[in-house]
Design an enzyme around this catalytic site. Sequence first.
Site, PDB file in Angstrom:
ATOM      1  N   GLU A 128       1.645  -6.764   5.293  1.00 28.47           N
ATOM      2  CA  GLU A 128       3.033  -6.909   4.836  1.00 28.47           C
ATOM      3  C   GLU A 128       3.897  -7.338   6.003  1.00 28.47           C
ATOM      4  O   GLU A 128       3.919  -6.674   7.041  1.00 28.47           O
ATOM      5  CB  GLU A 128       3.532  -5.592   4.242  1.00 28.47           C
ATOM      6  CG  GLU A 128       2.704  -5.179   3.025  1.00 28.47           C
ATOM      7  CD  GLU A 128       3.324  -4.059   2.212  1.00 28.47           C
ATOM      8  OE1 GLU A 128       4.300  -3.447   2.690  1.00 28.47           O
ATOM      9  OE2 GLU A 128       2.831  -3.803   1.103  1.00 28.47           O
TER      10      GLU A 128
ATOM     11  N   THR B 203       5.184 -11.160   1.869  1.00 28.77           N
ATOM     12  CA  THR B 203       6.505 -11.175   2.510  1.00 28.77           C
ATOM     13  C   THR B 203       7.523 -10.359   1.731  1.00 28.77           C
ATOM     14  O   THR B 203       8.656 -10.198   2.182  1.00 28.77           O
ATOM     15  CB  THR B 203       7.027 -12.624   2.625  1.00 28.77           C
ATOM     16  OG1 THR B 203       7.143 -13.157   1.299  1.00 28.77           O
ATOM     17  CG2 THR B 203       6.100 -13.491   3.442  1.00 28.77           C
TER      18      THR B 203
ATOM     19  N   SER C  97       0.944 -18.464  -7.475  1.00 26.33           N
ATOM     20  CA  SER C  97       0.162 -17.413  -6.818  1.00 26.33           C
ATOM     21  C   SER C  97      -1.275 -17.439  -7.313  1.00 26.33           C
ATOM     22  O   SER C  97      -2.218 -17.328  -6.522  1.00 26.33           O
ATOM     23  CB  SER C  97       0.782 -16.044  -7.095  1.00 26.33           C
ATOM     24  OG  SER C  97       2.079 -15.979  -6.528  1.00 26.33           O
TER      25      SER C  97
ATOM     26  N   ALA D  75      -2.387  -5.824  -8.240  1.00 31.29           N
ATOM     27  CA  ALA D  75      -3.448  -5.431  -9.170  1.00 31.29           C
ATOM     28  C   ALA D  75      -4.425  -6.571  -9.428  1.00 31.29           C
ATOM     29  O   ALA D  75      -5.578  -6.363  -9.788  1.00 31.29           O
ATOM     30  CB  ALA D  75      -2.820  -4.962 -10.491  1.00 31.29           C
ATOM     31  N   ARG D  76      -3.941  -7.809  -9.223  1.00 30.06           N
ATOM     32  CA  ARG D  76      -4.775  -8.977  -9.528  1.00 30.06           C
ATOM     33  C   ARG D  76      -5.693  -9.338  -8.372  1.00 30.06           C
ATOM     34  O   ARG D  76      -6.643 -10.097  -8.550  1.00 30.06           O
ATOM     35  CB  ARG D  76      -3.830 -10.141  -9.846  1.00 30.06           C
ATOM     36  CG  ARG D  76      -4.398 -11.201 -10.733  1.00 30.06           C
ATOM     37  CD  ARG D  76      -3.296 -12.089 -11.224  1.00 30.06           C
ATOM     38  NE  ARG D  76      -2.635 -12.804 -10.142  1.00 30.06           N
ATOM     39  CZ  ARG D  76      -1.444 -13.376 -10.261  1.00 30.06           C
ATOM     40  NH1 ARG D  76      -0.779 -13.308 -11.394  1.00 30.06           N
ATOM     41  NH2 ARG D  76      -0.920 -14.034  -9.255  1.00 30.06           N
TER      42      ARG D  76
ATOM     43  N   ALA E 102       9.442 -20.798 -11.031  1.00 29.14           N
ATOM     44  CA  ALA E 102       9.140 -19.410 -11.359  1.00 29.14           C
ATOM     45  C   ALA E 102       8.058 -19.365 -12.426  1.00 29.14           C
ATOM     46  O   ALA E 102       8.102 -20.122 -13.401  1.00 29.14           O
ATOM     47  CB  ALA E 102      10.412 -18.720 -11.874  1.00 29.14           C
TER      48      ALA E 102
ATOM     49  N   HIS F  20       1.189  -8.359  -8.751  1.00 30.12           N
ATOM     50  CA  HIS F  20       0.411  -9.248  -7.881  1.00 30.12           C
ATOM     51  C   HIS F  20      -0.765  -8.494  -7.250  1.00 30.12           C
ATOM     52  O   HIS F  20      -1.878  -9.001  -7.197  1.00 30.12           O
ATOM     53  CB  HIS F  20       1.301  -9.819  -6.764  1.00 30.12           C
ATOM     54  CG  HIS F  20       2.071 -11.030  -7.173  1.00 30.12           C
ATOM     55  ND1 HIS F  20       1.980 -12.227  -6.530  1.00 30.12           N
ATOM     56  CD2 HIS F  20       2.942 -11.238  -8.188  1.00 30.12           C
ATOM     57  CE1 HIS F  20       2.767 -13.116  -7.098  1.00 30.12           C
ATOM     58  NE2 HIS F  20       3.387 -12.536  -8.108  1.00 30.12           N
TER      59      HIS F  20
END
Lengths: 171, 171, 171
Positions: free
Chosen positions: C60, C33, C14, C50-51, C9, C48
């Site tokens: 999706e 997912t 990512s 926004a990046r 984690a 995630h």
Amino acid sequence: MKELILGGARSGKSRHAEQRAVLSGLDVVYVATAVAGDAEMAARIGGHRARRPESWLTVEEPLALAARLEDNAGPGRFVLVDCLTLWLGNLLAEGEDVFRRERQALLQVLPGLAGPVCLVSNEVGHGIVPANPLARRFVDEAGWLHQELAALCDRVVWMAAGLPLLLKGAS
Amino acid sequence: MKELILGGARSGKSRHAEQRAVLSGLDVVYVATAVAGDAEMAARIGGHRARRPESWLTVEEPLALAARLEDNAGPGRFVLVDCLTLWLGNLLAEGEDVFRRERQALLQVLPGLAGPVCLVSNEVGHGIVPANPLARRFVDEAGWLHQELAALCDRVVWMAAGLPLLLKGAS
Amino acid sequence: MKELILGGARSGKSRHAEQRAVLSGLDVVYVATAVAGDAEMAARIGGHRARRPESWLTVEEPLALAARLEDNAGPGRFVLVDCLTLWLGNLLAEGEDVFRRERQALLQVLPGLAGPVCLVSNEVGHGIVPANPLARRFVDEAGWLHQELAALCDRVVWMAAGLPLLLKGAS
């Protein structure tokens, strides 16, 4: 050669150790420390057993690991122990005296064994610290045991996703 | 040199950091972030203390880590912080304001410190995602902190079974 | 090239995968997912999103991952799947039939896809064995899936503190 194969759950530790055994070209003695206490564990044991060549000798030993290694290790034989974490749990369930005696016996016996020994163990200390004191004790003892064994072993491997990462020794 | 030593419970992080301190040949300042809130933690602290050379200066600081680093770091001194995970837990227990202020202060102060600093921290995010939201928050914050510190450090090591694996920098 | 990015984690998985996508210079299809079942998950998804560059196409897909890969992979496109652990949880929640069908479909489809695919997944098996049987099942299935995917991928990376450690392939 003494080897220690570490890794998380389902990281391919047992399979890697079994490949090492096959590659050795030696007779293989498989020391199983698991006790089939419930159906889930029985299924896990069955799955491991189905994968092993029939020519391997299987020795079941939940506690007296040092004695079984002394009985079975030697030139021309590859001894595979799967796994130390279950053995550690078995020892702690027996109480402090058995735990200390058998743990110490393994550390004393291992360096003098004449033939190759491969020890498989679970890495359990990389999650959140468990709230349960017994689980915390187990994590501590597993970590300390791994440190002492790694110092005695010639090769230490950490497994992830079935891939070996060498922590000590040559590939 | 700024170093980050990561690893699971009982993976040999503290011992490796202490060896780095001894090898530096410098005066050592040991910054302990632990608070002896119960008997188990007092025993862990005592065990760490018994292993340290008497010549080391020990500074206890549960919260204001950046300030203690500014006080103590400098040429000729090796500052060892053990450990960031306890400090992070202490900060989160104090509330969001203290957490954000002290976390930010550490990240701002670290790059400018004149002497070597070695930070020890627990890897806690490789187990199952905790059901407890506070534990999940802790895992998230530890992971993000490690990422930001690793980017600032010259050397990052991951410990397993007492063996260092280099993630960044030279051995 | 097929890539698998593993790590705990908040280990920077990512971000590393997103950097790989940008470095490829190709059009990027981002396969998410995650299902925003509660506020915490919605916030994680928002962070995630926004990046990511606005030019990326987001798809999706909580379940039919193999079909989405067949739809989207191809020369000139980089497909990033984030993440397999959420997908695995979604599948197990749907029952054994869906789980087995979709898992098998991914393993069959992956090697034949014409363009680069990067799969992100959480390492969850390095903590204490969970007391909860469903969590134990999840840990087992994640580990087995990672082993099978790693065997099919050209490059496997394990992330810690935002730093990539190569388990397979070239850096």
